[in-house]
Write a protein that holds these residues in place. Structure first.
Motif, PDB file in Angstrom:
ATOM      1  N   ASP A  16       0.836  -1.205   0.000  1.00  0.00           N
ATOM      2  CA  ASP A  16       0.000   0.000   0.000  1.00  0.00           C
ATOM      3  C   ASP A  16       0.870   1.253   0.000  1.00  0.00           C
ATOM      4  N   ARG A  17       1.958   1.203   0.740  1.00  0.00           N
ATOM      5  CA  ARG A  17       2.828   2.368   0.926  1.00  0.00           C
ATOM      6  C   ARG A  17       3.515   2.771  -0.380  1.00  0.00           C
ATOM      7  N   ILE A  18       3.981   1.804  -1.148  1.00  0.00           N
ATOM      8  CA  ILE A  18       4.772   2.109  -2.349  1.00  0.00           C
ATOM      9  C   ILE A  18       3.928   2.137  -3.619  1.00  0.00           C
ATOM     10  N   ARG A  19       2.651   1.789  -3.507  1.00  0.00           N
ATOM     11  CA  ARG A  19       1.789   1.728  -4.704  1.00  0.00           C
ATOM     12  C   ARG A  19       1.765   3.077  -5.421  1.00  0.00           C
ATOM     13  N   GLY A  20       1.960   3.019  -6.737  1.00  0.00           N
ATOM     14  CA  GLY A  20       1.943   4.225  -7.558  1.00  0.00           C
ATOM     15  C   GLY A  20       3.302   4.877  -7.719  1.00  0.00           C
ATOM     16  N   ALA A  21       4.256   4.535  -6.849  1.00  0.00           N
ATOM     17  CA  ALA A  21       5.592   5.125  -6.939  1.00  0.00           C
ATOM     18  C   ALA A  21       6.618   4.158  -7.522  1.00  0.00           C
ATOM     19  N   VAL A  22       6.254   2.873  -7.592  1.00  0.00           N
ATOM     20  CA  VAL A  22       7.073   1.897  -8.315  1.00  0.00           C
ATOM     21  C   VAL A  22       6.167   1.244  -9.358  1.00  0.00           C
ATOM     22  N   VAL A  23       6.780   0.616 -10.337  1.00  0.00           N
ATOM     23  CA  VAL A  23       6.018  -0.015 -11.411  1.00  0.00           C
ATOM     24  C   VAL A  23       5.478  -1.364 -10.936  1.00  0.00           C
ATOM     25  N   GLU A  24       4.193  -1.599 -11.138  1.00  0.00           N
ATOM     26  CA  GLU A  24       3.658  -2.943 -10.930  1.00  0.00           C
ATOM     27  C   GLU A  24       3.955  -3.715 -12.209  1.00  0.00           C
ATOM     28  N   THR A  25       5.079  -4.365 -12.216  1.00  0.00           N
ATOM     29  CA  THR A  25       5.646  -4.920 -13.443  1.00  0.00           C
ATOM     30  C   THR A  25       4.827  -6.098 -13.979  1.00  0.00           C
ATOM     31  N   PRO A  26       4.929  -6.358 -15.287  1.00  0.00           N
ATOM     32  CA  PRO A  26       4.176  -7.471 -15.876  1.00  0.00           C
ATOM     33  C   PRO A  26       4.602  -8.822 -15.316  1.00  0.00           C
ATOM     34  N   MET A  27       3.646  -9.715 -15.200  1.00  0.00           N
ATOM     35  CA  MET A  27       3.876 -11.120 -14.834  1.00  0.00           C
ATOM     36  C   MET A  27       3.250 -11.930 -15.960  1.00  0.00           C
ATOM     37  N   LEU A  28       4.092 -12.489 -16.823  1.00  0.00           N
ATOM     38  CA  LEU A  28       3.593 -13.065 -18.070  1.00  0.00           C
ATOM     39  C   LEU A  28       4.003 -14.526 -18.229  1.00  0.00           C
ATOM     40  N   LEU A  29       3.112 -15.287 -18.818  1.00  0.00           N
ATOM     41  CA  LEU A  29       3.421 -16.667 -19.191  1.00  0.00           C
ATOM     42  C   LEU A  29       4.266 -16.660 -20.457  1.00  0.00           C
ATOM     43  N   SER A  30       5.398 -17.368 -20.423  1.00  0.00           N
ATOM     44  CA  SER A  30       6.226 -17.512 -21.623  1.00  0.00           C
ATOM     45  C   SER A  30       5.868 -18.813 -22.325  1.00  0.00           C
ATOM     46  N   ARG A  31       5.196 -18.723 -23.440  1.00  0.00           N
ATOM     47  CA  ARG A  31       4.782 -19.922 -24.157  1.00  0.00           C
ATOM     48  C   ARG A  31       5.986 -20.704 -24.661  1.00  0.00           C
ATOM     49  N   THR A  32       6.986 -19.982 -25.172  1.00  0.00           N
ATOM     50  CA  THR A  32       8.154 -20.655 -25.747  1.00  0.00           C
ATOM     51  C   THR A  32       8.978 -21.346 -24.665  1.00  0.00           C
ATOM     52  N   LEU A  33       9.266 -20.646 -23.569  1.00  0.00           N
ATOM     53  CA  LEU A  33      10.024 -21.268 -22.480  1.00  0.00           C
ATOM     54  C   LEU A  33       9.249 -22.430 -21.877  1.00  0.00           C
ATOM     55  N   SER A  34       7.935 -22.303 -21.805  1.00  0.00           N
ATOM     56  CA  SER A  34       7.107 -23.395 -21.286  1.00  0.00           C
ATOM     57  C   SER A  34       7.254 -24.643 -22.143  1.00  0.00           C
ATOM     58  N   GLU A  35       7.307 -24.446 -23.468  1.00  0.00           N
ATOM     59  CA  GLU A  35       7.478 -25.584 -24.381  1.00  0.00           C
ATOM     60  C   GLU A  35       8.864 -26.207 -24.218  1.00  0.00           C
ATOM     61  N   ILE A  36       9.878 -25.361 -24.044  1.00  0.00           N
ATOM     62  CA  ILE A  36      11.252 -25.860 -23.890  1.00  0.00           C
ATOM     63  C   ILE A  36      11.386 -26.714 -22.631  1.00  0.00           C
ATOM     64  N   VAL A  37      10.796 -26.246 -21.531  1.00  0.00           N
ATOM     65  CA  VAL A  37      10.955 -26.913 -20.231  1.00  0.00           C
ATOM     66  C   VAL A  37       9.902 -27.992 -20.014  1.00  0.00           C
ATOM     67  N   ASP A  38       8.830 -27.945 -20.805  1.00  0.00           N
ATOM     68  CA  ASP A  38       7.676 -28.826 -20.600  1.00  0.00           C
ATOM     69  C   ASP A  38       7.055 -28.543 -19.234  1.00  0.00           C
ATOM     70  N   ALA A  39       6.880 -27.251 -18.968  1.00  0.00           N
ATOM     71  CA  ALA A  39       6.269 -26.781 -17.728  1.00  0.00           C
ATOM     72  C   ALA A  39       5.581 -25.458 -18.050  1.00  0.00           C
ATOM     73  N   GLU A  40       4.842 -24.941 -17.077  1.00  0.00           N
ATOM     74  CA  GLU A  40       4.227 -23.619 -17.228  1.00  0.00           C
ATOM     75  C   GLU A  40       5.192 -22.617 -16.605  1.00  0.00           C
ATOM     76  N   VAL A  41       5.836 -21.795 -17.424  1.00  0.00           N
ATOM     77  CA  VAL A  41       6.875 -20.885 -16.939  1.00  0.00           C
ATOM     78  C   VAL A  41       6.386 -19.441 -17.005  1.00  0.00           C
TER      79      VAL A  41
END
Length: 406
Positions: A16-41
């Protein structure tokens, strides 16, 4: 906040304290890395913070909790990297005087960047330990407030906000893979993650050259030190508070070799089109290095920083081309006579391999005086083209040796 461990409530308060002053960065599924590792990355892109590292979260959380009197006195930190820029940037935003002590060999670009955020930089000593000791002296002598890079509950709580964001974006994760240096990041993330989802597994990752926390937690005595690409987690003396949290909440600590870190940095450029420093790629390095340990899992890792020297990044990318066989250096023994080089280059042309550079070695060679060693650096579309080239040269009676990175 006290010197006790930060709680999940502390981490939520930090969010709550830092909200808006730092970036809420993306959290994304990598389809390609997931295929390489055979996991959900899943990847948490903390390299997209303004100063290109997660360190802003803890630094800001700490600065916002200072009293008006402490803010007037100013703060001091010892760092040659991301912590320095985080404290300098948010200190300037909040009108707090900032002094940063850096080792004397710190690259000029890092000094300039830190000064660019408004901090006063003091260069002292040959390494971090010297700079840290001097910063503590100045803290006492000048009355500054010391901002520790990892062993502080406010810093840990700030880092823990990443764990909340990761599980909000991907609530089905069953494993988090987090780099370890001093231990602040993984301590905060593990505290948050285990509170939200008690069954989740948390794996720490250290550079093979700096197994400091693994030594402490597992009672080992592995050698510490070396010139690692992951300088952001090259810590010899982890935190006292963080080690206790890690002992309780982290399920295991893995080590990654330099080649794996380089591969992960290059893979992120090639696949995700994102620039990550060695420390920031350590988690992915562990996943790619031992995919069988992650197969079938839903895994999240943090790209915790992106501050890598451009020349160093270029070296890493070229070395990756060598490892995957697209660039090669061949030593070709040939008779030192007219037409020998033309015969060699003709074979390169027929195989579709481009010559980058050539060198003749007539004197400094173990070959007979009538022979020459022709060293050729070349590049091709794929590794198979280089392999075909070597076979064609050998079939034409040339002796070929191939240099490797190992």
């Amino acid at each position: 906040m006290t010197d006790a461990r930060p709680t999940f409530a502390d981490i939520k308060a930090a969010a709550d304290r830092i909200r808006g002053a730092v970036v809420e960065t993306p959290m994304l599924l990598s389809r390609t890395l997931s295929e390489i590792v055979d996991a959900e990355v899943w990847l948490k892109f903390e390299n997209l913070q303004f100063t290109a590292a997660y360190k802003e979260r803890g630094a800001l959380n700490k600065l916002l909790q200072l009293s008006d009197e402490e803010k007037q006195r100013g703060v001091i930190a010892a760092s040659a990297g991301n912590h320095a820029q985080a404290v300098a940037y948010h200190g300037a935003r909040l009108g707090i005087p900032v002094t940063i002590v850096m080792p004397e060999p710190t690259p000029t670009i890092k000094v300039v960047q830190t000064e660019g955020h408004g901090a006063h930089v003091v260069l002292h000593g040959k390494g971090f330990d010297d700079a840290y000791a001097h910063a503590r002296e100045l803290e006492q002598g000048e009355g500054y407030v010391f901002v520790h890079p990892f062993d502080d509950p406010a810093i840990i709580a700030g880092a823990g906000t990443i764990g909340i964001e990761m599980l909000e974006a991907a609530p089905n994760l069953d494993m988090l893979v987090v780099p370890i240096g001093g231990g602040g990041l993984i301590s905060g993330v593990a505290t948050a993650a285990k509170a939200i989802k008690p069954g989740i597994r948390v794996v720490g990752v250290e550079a093979e050259m700096f197994p400091a926390m693994k030594n402490i937690v597992e009672g080992k005595e592995m050698t510490i030190g070396g010139d690692t690409l992951a300088e952001g987690i090259a810590v010899k003396h982890p935190g006292m508070l963080t080690r206790e949290i890690i002992k309780d909440l982290v399920d295991r600590i893995d080590l990654v070799p330099e080649a794996a870190i380089e591969h992960a940095v290059a893979t992120l450029v090639g696949i995700e089109k994102t620039v990550v420093e060695g420390a920031g790629a350590a988690g992915l390095a562990a996943i790619l290095g031992e995919p069988e340990r992650y197969r079938g899992r839903r895994v999240g890792t943090i790209l915790c920083g992106g501050n890598i020297d451009t020349h160093l990044l270029a070296n890493v990318l070229v070395r990756e081309l060598v490892r995957c066989g697209r660039i090669a250096r061949l030593k070709i023994a040939a008779e030192d006579r007219p037409g020998a080089l033309a015969a060699i280059t003709a074979i390169f042309f027929e195989c579709g391999v481009n010559i980058i550079e050539t060198n003749h070695h007539r004197v400094f060679s173990a070959l007979p005086a009538k022979d020459t060693m022709i060293e050729v650096e070349c590049e091709a579309r794929d590794a198979q083209a280089i392999e075909r080239l070597v076979k064609r040269l050998e079939n034409a009676s040339f002796k070929v040796e191939r240099n490797t990175l190992e």
